[in-house]
Scaffold this active site. Structure first.
Site, PDB file in Angstrom:
ATOM      1  N   MET A  36       9.845  -0.294  -4.568  1.00  0.00           N
ATOM      2  CA  MET A  36       9.817   0.559  -3.406  1.00  0.00           C
ATOM      3  C   MET A  36      10.796   1.743  -3.580  1.00  0.00           C
ATOM      4  O   MET A  36      11.673   1.354  -3.496  1.00  0.00           O
ATOM      5  CB  MET A  36      10.366  -0.398  -2.119  1.00  0.00           C
ATOM      6  CG  MET A  36       9.516  -1.111  -1.566  1.00  0.00           C
ATOM      7  SD  MET A  36      10.533  -2.016  -0.248  1.00  0.00           S
ATOM      8  CE  MET A  36       9.894  -1.398   1.259  1.00  0.00           C
TER       9      MET A  36
ATOM     10  N   HIS B 204      -1.387  -2.548  -4.310  1.00  0.00           N
ATOM     11  CA  HIS B 204      -1.441  -3.722  -4.909  1.00  0.00           C
ATOM     12  C   HIS B 204      -1.508  -5.088  -4.112  1.00  0.00           C
ATOM     13  O   HIS B 204      -1.005  -5.416  -3.073  1.00  0.00           O
ATOM     14  CB  HIS B 204       0.269  -3.910  -5.259  1.00  0.00           C
ATOM     15  CG  HIS B 204       0.707  -5.084  -6.035  1.00  0.00           C
ATOM     16  ND1 HIS B 204       2.120  -5.535  -5.987  1.00  0.00           N
ATOM     17  CD2 HIS B 204       0.063  -5.787  -6.936  1.00  0.00           C
ATOM     18  CE1 HIS B 204       2.215  -6.860  -6.696  1.00  0.00           C
ATOM     19  NE2 HIS B 204       1.082  -7.014  -7.372  1.00  0.00           N
TER      20      HIS B 204
ATOM     21  N   GLY C 236       6.702   1.028 -10.215  1.00  0.00           N
ATOM     22  CA  GLY C 236       8.043   0.858  -9.958  1.00  0.00           C
ATOM     23  C   GLY C 236       8.321   0.080  -8.515  1.00  0.00           C
ATOM     24  O   GLY C 236       7.294  -0.320  -8.074  1.00  0.00           O
TER      25      GLY C 236
ATOM     26  N   HIS D  46      -3.352  -7.507 -13.302  1.00  0.00           N
ATOM     27  CA  HIS D  46      -2.368  -7.989 -14.017  1.00  0.00           C
ATOM     28  C   HIS D  46      -1.923  -9.204 -14.063  1.00  0.00           C
ATOM     29  O   HIS D  46      -0.914  -9.726 -14.629  1.00  0.00           O
ATOM     30  CB  HIS D  46      -1.054  -7.019 -13.847  1.00  0.00           C
ATOM     31  CG  HIS D  46      -0.564  -6.898 -12.319  1.00  0.00           C
ATOM     32  ND1 HIS D  46      -0.197  -5.907 -11.713  1.00  0.00           N
ATOM     33  CD2 HIS D  46      -0.535  -7.787 -11.500  1.00  0.00           C
ATOM     34  CE1 HIS D  46       0.261  -6.192 -10.397  1.00  0.00           C
ATOM     35  NE2 HIS D  46       0.008  -7.562 -10.267  1.00  0.00           N
TER      36      HIS D  46
ATOM     37  N   ALA E 222       8.182  -2.900 -12.746  1.00  0.00           N
ATOM     38  CA  ALA E 222       9.626  -2.885 -13.371  1.00  0.00           C
ATOM     39  C   ALA E 222      10.132  -4.382 -13.742  1.00  0.00           C
ATOM     40  O   ALA E 222      10.905  -4.544 -14.665  1.00  0.00           O
ATOM     41  CB  ALA E 222      10.489  -2.347 -12.361  1.00  0.00           C
ATOM     42  N   GLY E 223       9.725  -5.329 -13.044  1.00  0.00           N
ATOM     43  CA  GLY E 223       9.915  -6.656 -13.294  1.00  0.00           C
ATOM     44  C   GLY E 223      11.151  -7.013 -12.409  1.00  0.00           C
ATOM     45  O   GLY E 223      12.229  -5.942 -12.370  1.00  0.00           O
TER      46      GLY E 223
ATOM     47  N   ILE F 245       0.779  -1.205  -0.008  1.00  0.00           N
ATOM     48  CA  ILE F 245      -0.114  -0.072   0.205  1.00  0.00           C
ATOM     49  C   ILE F 245       1.027   1.137   0.060  1.00  0.00           C
ATOM     50  O   ILE F 245       1.915   1.351   0.723  1.00  0.00           O
ATOM     51  CB  ILE F 245      -0.914   0.097   1.311  1.00  0.00           C
ATOM     52  CG1 ILE F 245      -1.580  -1.072   1.346  1.00  0.00           C
ATOM     53  CG2 ILE F 245      -1.852   1.186   1.228  1.00  0.00           C
ATOM     54  CD1 ILE F 245      -2.544  -1.486   2.840  1.00  0.00           C
TER      55      ILE F 245
ATOM     56  N   HIS G 114       3.650  -4.710 -16.361  1.00  0.00           N
ATOM     57  CA  HIS G 114       2.678  -4.557 -15.018  1.00  0.00           C
ATOM     58  C   HIS G 114       3.607  -3.982 -13.823  1.00  0.00           C
ATOM     59  O   HIS G 114       3.082  -3.667 -12.727  1.00  0.00           O
ATOM     60  CB  HIS G 114       2.331  -5.938 -14.579  1.00  0.00           C
ATOM     61  CG  HIS G 114       3.373  -6.816 -13.679  1.00  0.00           C
ATOM     62  ND1 HIS G 114       4.336  -7.048 -14.266  1.00  0.00           N
ATOM     63  CD2 HIS G 114       3.208  -7.386 -12.599  1.00  0.00           C
ATOM     64  CE1 HIS G 114       4.936  -7.884 -13.623  1.00  0.00           C
ATOM     65  NE2 HIS G 114       4.301  -8.199 -12.440  1.00  0.00           N
TER      66      HIS G 114
END
Length: 407
Positions: A315, A187, A313, A280, A338-339, A172, A336
DNA sequence: ATGTCC
């Protein structure tokens, strides 16, 4: 509609199903490339596979991929965190309305929204009528129907986990946009119940393999599937749709709880119209190029023309509110996030606590060893990821985090 | 991701 598409072909051999990758300037591991070839080799996958710039190895399907199937569905491609996604709202607050020290606000949110797994990660009769959401939305009744058909799906936590965060990469956040407007972003997914549904049907699909006569090579047991017309196909579609709806409600309920805590600690505020709630990690029927397909987005967001999405992105870095360009080659999708660039174990070994503290110095968030695997260095550069998909989405707002709650 | 593995 863009004409200069940014993708390149990643497949080998002219006969194989194409793989179109939006991966300019971002790393693509060899294992992920192999996994994509495996998926594209399945006869029911097509017309092609689309690869987003946050691509990395996943279980079953590659995270950051869009896999359309014809007359078949692969439960492991959706995975166990069914309906995982993002929600964001824009408030009428400005940065100047926030206190200098956000520690108390973070504690309030951590009290108001159960976070983490197991005990503590569930609510016990919170006074915001969350149980009625289950019945009024129809979620309760639909789940009963699923459980009647599939007795192994047993759960008594559905109500207690609605409006809760979970752990891992769920979070959050309170963020500021380029005009110092305060946003709330979160998320999360379908929690334990979605996990149970996902694992159950992944197992059933594996069992079905024993009875199938395949006219092709199945390179990976995690690519076990159901065929349209089979009872389990319909049952999976019913259950996965339920979990997706539950996940969306979970994010809505959680957002209400976060805003409630904010109202106690901050000046009076309202919500602006712009609000987003997007999956996602999901599958749904869609029509592309005049053909009805089952589209699995595993770590990818729908980006139809004009549709709003969220690309967070890691944290302490930036997040983006984006507007889809309706790029047909991508089955109107975008990345969805940065990966990951590092596995969780690798991150825990190589990122030090002081590096993590430095990377998140400007954010009110956990700084302990328990979140090292979520530290920015474990993820790709969000700037590079955004640059690789300018033909998929346009940036509407760029957000920077000031507060982050992790499970 | 997760009643996370006994």
């Amino acid at each position: 509609m863009e004409t200069n598409s940014q993708y390149e072909f990643l497949h080998v051999g002219s006969k194989s199903t194409p793989i179109k990758g939006w991966v300019q300037g971002v790393p693509l591991e060899e294992q992920a490339r192999q996994q994509l070839q495996n998926i594209a080799a399945l006869p029911f996958v097509g017309p092609w596979v689309a690869v987003m710039p946050d691509v990395h190895l996943g279980k079953g399907a590659t995270v950051g991929s869009v896999v359309p199937t014809r007359g078949a569905i692969i439960p492991a491609a959706v995975g166990v965190d069914i309906g995982c996604g993002m929600a964001a709202v824009r408030t009428t607050l400005r940065a100047s309305d926030l206190p200098d020290n956000l520690a108390q606000l973070r504690s309030s949110i951590e009290r108001g929204v159960p976070v983490g797994n197991g005990r503590g990660g569930e609510h016990r009769r919170m006074p915001d009528g969350i149980e009625t959401r289950m019945t009024q939305s129809g979620l309760f009744q639909r789940l009963e129907a699923i459980k009647t058909k599939h007795r192994k799906i047993r759960t008594d936590k559905v109500e207690h986990q609605l409006g809760t965060l979970g752990g891992g990469n769920h979070f959050i956040e309170i963020c500021l946009d380029e005009a110092d407007v305060v946003w709330v972003m979160l998320h999360s997914g379908s929690r334990g119940t979605g996990n149970l549904i996902g694992s159950y049907f992944i197992e059933r699909a594996r069992e079905e393999l024993a009875h199938r006569v395949l006219g092709f090579h199945l390179p990976d047991k995690d690519l076990a599937f159901f065929l349209e017309g089979e009872p389990l196909f319909d049952d999976y579609v019913e259950a996965v749709s339920w979990a997706q709806d539950y996940a969306r409600h979970n994010r809505e309920a959680m957002m209400a709880r976060v805003l409630n805590e904010m109202r106690h600690r901050l000046p009076k505020f309202q919500l602006e119209k712009m609000a987003v709630n997007c999956h996602h990690n999901y599958v749904q029927r869609e029509t592309h190029f005049g053909e009805s397909l089952l589209v699995t987005r595993k770590g990818a967001v729908s980006a139809r023309e004009g549709e709003l999405g969220i690309i967070p992105g890691s944290m302490g870095t930036k997040s983006y509110i984006v507007r889809g360009k309706g790029n047909a080659d991508s089955f109107h999708s975008c990345s969805h996030g940065a990966g990951r660039v590092m596995s969780r174990s690798a991150a825990k070994q190589s990122i030090t606590l002081s590096q993590h503290r430095e990377a998140t110095a400007h954010v009110e968030c956990r700084k302990d060893a328990g979140v090292i695997d979520e530290s920015p260095a474990a993820y790709k550069s969000i700037d590079a990821v955004m640059a690789a998909q300018t033909d998929l989405v346009e940036v509407v707002h760029t957000l920077r985090q000031v507060l982050c709650v992790k499970g």
